[in-house]
Design an enzyme around this catalytic site. Structure first.
Site, PDB file in Angstrom:
ATOM      1  N   ASP A  98       0.797  -1.237   0.000  1.00 21.41           N
ATOM      2  CA  ASP A  98       0.000   0.000   0.000  1.00 21.41           C
ATOM      3  C   ASP A  98       0.821   1.274   0.000  1.00 21.41           C
ATOM      4  O   ASP A  98       0.341   2.326   0.411  1.00 21.41           O
ATOM      5  CB  ASP A  98      -0.919  -0.009   1.229  1.00 21.41           C
ATOM      6  CG  ASP A  98      -0.138  -0.256   2.524  1.00 21.41           C
ATOM      7  OD1 ASP A  98       1.084  -0.037   2.526  1.00 21.41           O
ATOM      8  OD2 ASP A  98      -0.758  -0.664   3.522  1.00 21.41           O
ATOM      9  N   GLU A 120      -0.217  -9.041  -0.909  1.00 19.85           N
ATOM     10  CA  GLU A 120      -0.776  -8.444   0.308  1.00 19.85           C
ATOM     11  C   GLU A 120      -1.993  -7.571  -0.049  1.00 19.85           C
ATOM     12  O   GLU A 120      -2.091  -6.395   0.293  1.00 19.85           O
ATOM     13  CB  GLU A 120       0.250  -7.618   1.098  1.00 19.85           C
ATOM     14  CG  GLU A 120      -0.161  -7.349   2.531  1.00 19.85           C
ATOM     15  CD  GLU A 120       0.821  -6.465   3.293  1.00 19.85           C
ATOM     16  OE1 GLU A 120       0.741  -5.235   3.204  1.00 19.85           O
ATOM     17  OE2 GLU A 120       1.680  -7.035   4.004  1.00 19.85           O
ATOM     18  N   GLU A 134      -2.057   5.166   2.840  1.00 20.53           N
ATOM     19  CA  GLU A 134      -2.018   3.742   2.487  1.00 20.53           C
ATOM     20  C   GLU A 134      -3.398   3.140   2.221  1.00 20.53           C
ATOM     21  O   GLU A 134      -3.549   2.287   1.342  1.00 20.53           O
ATOM     22  CB  GLU A 134      -1.313   2.950   3.597  1.00 20.53           C
ATOM     23  CG  GLU A 134       0.183   3.207   3.703  1.00 20.53           C
ATOM     24  CD  GLU A 134       0.547   4.464   4.469  1.00 20.53           C
ATOM     25  OE1 GLU A 134      -0.372   5.123   5.029  1.00 20.53           O
ATOM     26  OE2 GLU A 134       1.734   4.818   4.512  1.00 20.53           O
ATOM     27  N   HIS A 211       6.316   5.844  12.891  1.00 21.33           N
ATOM     28  CA  HIS A 211       6.709   6.616  11.700  1.00 21.33           C
ATOM     29  C   HIS A 211       5.563   7.115  10.839  1.00 21.33           C
ATOM     30  O   HIS A 211       5.762   7.862   9.899  1.00 21.33           O
ATOM     31  CB  HIS A 211       7.630   5.763  10.812  1.00 21.33           C
ATOM     32  CG  HIS A 211       6.902   4.633  10.103  1.00 21.33           C
ATOM     33  ND1 HIS A 211       6.224   4.824   8.925  1.00 21.33           N
ATOM     34  CD2 HIS A 211       6.745   3.334  10.416  1.00 21.33           C
ATOM     35  CE1 HIS A 211       5.692   3.671   8.544  1.00 21.33           C
ATOM     36  NE2 HIS A 211       5.975   2.752   9.429  1.00 21.33           N
ATOM     37  N   ARG A 213       2.618   8.756   8.724  1.00 21.84           N
ATOM     38  CA  ARG A 213       2.321  10.152   8.393  1.00 21.84           C
ATOM     39  C   ARG A 213       1.178  10.724   9.233  1.00 21.84           C
ATOM     40  O   ARG A 213       1.234  11.860   9.688  1.00 21.84           O
ATOM     41  CB  ARG A 213       1.950  10.262   6.907  1.00 21.84           C
ATOM     42  CG  ARG A 213       3.144  10.521   5.997  1.00 21.84           C
ATOM     43  CD  ARG A 213       2.678  10.640   4.534  1.00 21.84           C
ATOM     44  NE  ARG A 213       3.685  11.270   3.679  1.00 21.84           N
ATOM     45  CZ  ARG A 213       4.791  10.669   3.254  1.00 21.84           C
ATOM     46  NH1 ARG A 213       5.070   9.432   3.622  1.00 21.84           N
ATOM     47  NH2 ARG A 213       5.632  11.320   2.469  1.00 21.84           N
ATOM     48  N   HIS A 244      13.055   5.736  12.396  1.00 24.37           N
ATOM     49  CA  HIS A 244      12.885   5.822  10.941  1.00 24.37           C
ATOM     50  C   HIS A 244      13.632   7.049  10.410  1.00 24.37           C
ATOM     51  O   HIS A 244      13.719   8.064  11.094  1.00 24.37           O
ATOM     52  CB  HIS A 244      11.380   5.949  10.685  1.00 24.37           C
ATOM     53  CG  HIS A 244      10.970   5.835   9.250  1.00 24.37           C
ATOM     54  ND1 HIS A 244      11.257   6.792   8.317  1.00 24.37           N
ATOM     55  CD2 HIS A 244      10.300   4.866   8.587  1.00 24.37           C
ATOM     56  CE1 HIS A 244      10.767   6.431   7.138  1.00 24.37           C
ATOM     57  NE2 HIS A 244      10.188   5.257   7.285  1.00 24.37           N
TER      58      HIS A 244
END
Ligand code: UD1
Ligand code: UDP
Length: 392
Positions: A98, A120, A134, A211, A213, A244
């Site tokens: 994604d 996936e 995503e 991490h 967004r 990250h």
């Protein structure tokens, strides 16, 4: 004999980890010619994985820019992929998951009339802004894909509800379990500080990653404050946070957690030590997708630093809990696990709803079926719980 030419496209650390076992297996198959194209939406974090699994890409678009926007990634990947697809002329293009590379990859394939396989497939939160972007990347990829490799029966059900024909879906398990089984070893010893010096018997190690967004800004600050509260409240815990490389995350992490006792902010770990750290730690606090799949398979309780998850299987099995993103909620959920042995024990039950280590085999078999080489589709993966990977 003309081989089926399969072009895999990926760009970030998690895609690389989850595609690596599949790429390796396709490379060994005499009916398949494998072409690997990386967008390099991530650079260092992608290269760490490529090195570990010994994958040298045939094409590397090298698109990563510091503090890139979603538009930057989409435009640069789409443009680069157009040229590579024209040159390679694959029979099928495989994308994973994604990310924005996934979305741009499937769009590039669709524009060139190349069939797309989605590994996936079918994960959903049904909240378009969480995870962002995503949830929409995977939905759009689902619309463009011709073949859908769903890791679980729940993911397949989501696709069926969206009108995907049943014959285009195979339940494979998640390839992340294939990767995990290749790297986790109970005799593994850490070679670098601080892990080398941590006594995993007398200390309870909390593995933290954060991490996403949608967590940036206030939610991330709240999460980090909760972690600081935990380190101040419990003297026998050590927090290890491989931060990250996103500069926004690095800044936030260091401003709240930097220089604190019992909190180790370290560089992103290679997959080999990282997977073994999951296996050795006490519990995991994370907003990562992949780690929600790995930790339950290793019998580690996971507190998910989000409001919703697209991975309900481990929540239903009881090894994963949604802790949210609020300082008090995260602190409370973690404290309960630290203080209540029975609760910890019930969550530390190893379950493997995400795979049995054979997902890549099922995907290869399905690819051969769709291209007229195998006569039957592989049998669907069925989760059996509780279970631990055999070699761990
Ligand atoms: C991306 C994916 C996310 C996935 C995550 C896995 C999108 C929109 N986001 O998010 O779905 O969960 O990867 O980690 O596809 N950077 C480096 N070196 C690296 C990697 C990143 O310096 O090896 C820095 C760069 O400044 C880059 C920034 O991190 O601009 C953000 O990278 P990006 O891929 O845009 O977003 P992620 O948060 O990594
Ligand atoms: N991972 C790693 N090193 C780290 C942190 C994570 O190898 O320092 C691995 C982890 O085991 C998992 C994957 O990276 O397989 C998850 O990546 P990430 O959390 O960046 O992305 P997400 O899964 O949320 O998309």
């Amino acid at each position: 004999m003309k081989k089926i030419r399969i072009m895999t496209v990926f760009g970030t650390r998690p895609e690389a980890i989850k595609m690596a076992p599949l790429v390796k297996l396709m490379r060994q198959n005499r009916y398949i010619e494998t072409v690997v194209c990386v967008t390099a939406q991530h650079r260092e974090m992608l290269d760490q994985v490529l090195g570990l699994f010994d994958i040298v890409p045939d094409y590397d678009l090298d698109i990563m820019q510091d503090r890139q926007t979603l538009t930057d990634i989409t435009v640069r990947a789409l443009k680069g992929l157009e040229g590579v697809i024209n040159k390679v002329k694959p029979d099928m293009l495989l994308v994973h998951g994604d990310t924005t590379t996934t979305f741009a990859g499937s769009l590039a394939g669709f524009y060139q009339h190349v069939k797309v396989g989605h590994v996936e497939a079918g994960l959903r939160t049904f909240d378009r802004y969480s995870p962002f972007p995503e949830e929409i990347n995977r939905r759009l990829t689902g619309v463009m894909a011709d073949m859908h490799f769903a890791p679980t029966s729940g993911a397949k059900a989501n696709l069926i509800r969206e009108g995907v024909p049943e014959k285009a879906i195979v339940i494979t398990g998640n390839t992340v379990i294939d990767a995990l089984m290749q790297v986790v070893n109970s005799r593994y010893s850490f070679t670098h500080l601080p892990l080398k010096d941590i006594d995993f018997h007398s200390k309870r190690v909390i593995l933290l990653t954060c991490h996403r967004r949608e967590n940036m800004g206030a939610p991330m600050a709240q999460i980090f404050q909760a972690v600081r509260d935990l380190a101040e409240s419990y003297r026998d815990i050590e927090v290890v946070y491989p931060v990250h490389r996103n500069p926004a995350v690095v800044d936030a992490a260091h401003s709240v957690l930097g220089g604190r006792e019992r909190i180790h902010l370290i560089e992103p770990l290679d997959y080999l030590p990282f997977a073994n750290l999951i296996n050795r730690c006490y519990m995991v606090l994370t907003d990562s997708g992949g780690i929600q799949e790995e930790a339950p398979s290793l019998g580690k309780p996971v507190l998910v630093l989000r409001e919703v998850t697209e991975r309900p299987e481990a929540v239903q099995a009881g090894t994963v809990k949604l802790a949210g993103v609020n300082r008090a909620d995260v602190f409370r959920a973690a404290s309960q696990l630290i203080e209540n042995g029975n609760l910890y024990k019930s969550m530390a039950e190893a379950v493997n709803p995400y795979g049995d280590g054979k997902a890549s085999h099922r995907i290869v078999d399905a690819l051969l079926y769709y291209h007229g080489i195998n006569r039957t589709l592989p049998e669907d993966f069925m989760a059996k719980a509780p279970e631990r990977p055999a070699d761990i």
